[in-house]
Design an enzyme around this catalytic site. Sequence first.
Site, short mmCIF file in Angstrom:
data_model
loop_
_atom_site.label_atom_id
_atom_site.label_comp_id
_atom_site.label_asym_id
_atom_site.label_seq_id
_atom_site.Cartn_x
_atom_site.Cartn_y
_atom_site.Cartn_z
N TYR A 55 -9.43 10.72 50.37
CA TYR A 55 -10.32 10.55 51.59
C TYR A 55 -9.54 9.90 52.67
O TYR A 55 -9.76 10.25 53.76
CB TYR A 55 -11.36 9.46 51.46
CG TYR A 55 -12.59 9.94 50.92
CD1 TYR A 55 -12.96 11.12 50.53
CD2 TYR A 55 -13.83 9.02 50.92
CE1 TYR A 55 -14.22 11.73 50.12
CE2 TYR A 55 -14.91 9.55 50.38
CZ TYR A 55 -15.19 10.79 49.98
OH TYR A 55 -16.30 11.15 49.58
N ASP B 250 -8.37 12.64 32.28
CA ASP B 250 -8.91 13.83 31.57
C ASP B 250 -9.69 13.59 30.24
O ASP B 250 -10.37 14.23 29.73
CB ASP B 250 -7.76 14.99 31.24
CG ASP B 250 -6.54 14.42 30.89
OD1 ASP B 250 -6.19 13.19 31.21
OD2 ASP B 250 -5.91 15.08 29.75
N ASP C 292 -15.28 11.00 41.59
CA ASP C 292 -16.34 12.16 42.20
C ASP C 292 -16.25 13.11 40.81
O ASP C 292 -17.55 13.50 40.54
CB ASP C 292 -15.64 13.03 43.05
CG ASP C 292 -16.56 13.45 44.04
OD1 ASP C 292 -17.73 13.28 43.83
OD2 ASP C 292 -16.41 14.56 44.92
#
Length: 420
Positions: free
Chosen positions: A159, A283, A307
Amino acid sequence: MEFDKIDVPDEGEPIEVIDEEADEFEVPDTPIIPILHGDGIGTDVGPAAQQVLEAAANATGRDIAWMRIYAGETAREMYDENLPEDTVNAIEEFRVAIKGPLTTPVGAGFRSLNVALRKTLDFYANVRPTYHLDGVPSPVSEPKQMDMVTFRENTEDVYAGIEWEAGTDEVEEVREFVEDDMGFDDTIHSGDVGIGVKPITEFGSKRLIRRAIDYALEHDRDSVTLVHKGNIMKFTEGQFRDWGYEVAQEEYGDEVITEDTLWEERDGEQPDDAVVVNDRIADNMLQQVLTRTDEYDVLATMNLNGDYISDACGAQIGGLGIAPGANFGDARCLAEPVHGSAPKYAGQDKVNPTAMILSGVLMFDYMGWGDAAQLVKDAVEETISSKQVTYDLERQIEGGEKLATSEFAEAVVENIEKLS
């Protein structure tokens, strides 16, 4: 505070901040709450959520003085700009608000209107609870095992990332700086390349992780998991993990223990009144939320990881159409659904408003209106489990009754009245 084109309700009172840093405030029985219906399907789900939330407030002896605010398409019509000062000032002044999805037009001067609101008002924690409601179709065999809350950092990482486009003079300057001045000779492959950097700060990481631990303690959760890719990005994502453990060990005393302490000193026996802080590689975490779902409670992570993971969690409980969210700052909250604006369905009175309604549950919980929050959640679940659903769920449920957006809201209100 004076506003240019919006009216402050006469009958309500503002939420009073007692201590901003301690996140303490006092909520009146009729608070003024700004509401932004949003773009696209926001014109449908916004009013539906408003109707349901007001019914729950009334059923618990309270009321809401709604204050309409605008951004995106509706703001361009009123103000000739996408994010007017009226909107920012209203959320700043009244502290708790709810919004629908927004679409950022091409060339608008923003990467995202949603991100602009979060950064302008320092909503540093994007909070996404993920839990299954009875009756919602799911791709997994035991969706009830999913009950996690993701705390996603909202101001840093991608961001706040900076990029340089391949083939430009600027990217070549960056390449030369990295390879020649910094001495990383083999870092960047030859040929055209785009380069990006992302900042992760101690300040931003610690306040996000602190917020996640506080939530876990307040809501009787067992663990907070720091999710990162620190095995590769050691000085950004790895530092996020390290700063998280610093917060846990230096600020919480016996209220928080690490996973190492749990096993090395207590043989896996967790104290009843303590939260365990651990960490997982990103992951691997995406696998664990599916294979070891019930082992995790609260996740704290950076922006991009959050996200991915929150969306993966949402898939297990029926998808983003029922996934709520909110943004927390210091003594402020902006609730919003996770899904986008889906403009092709705008105004058709057909889409599922559950995500925005449940975002209101998160808002109520933040306000200390736990009884109203639970009432809304129970009423939504009762409506869906009785097979009264919008088209997206009806096509997956044998014997389902297809309702319009507005009809679904009315059904939830009826169940609020029955349950209260």
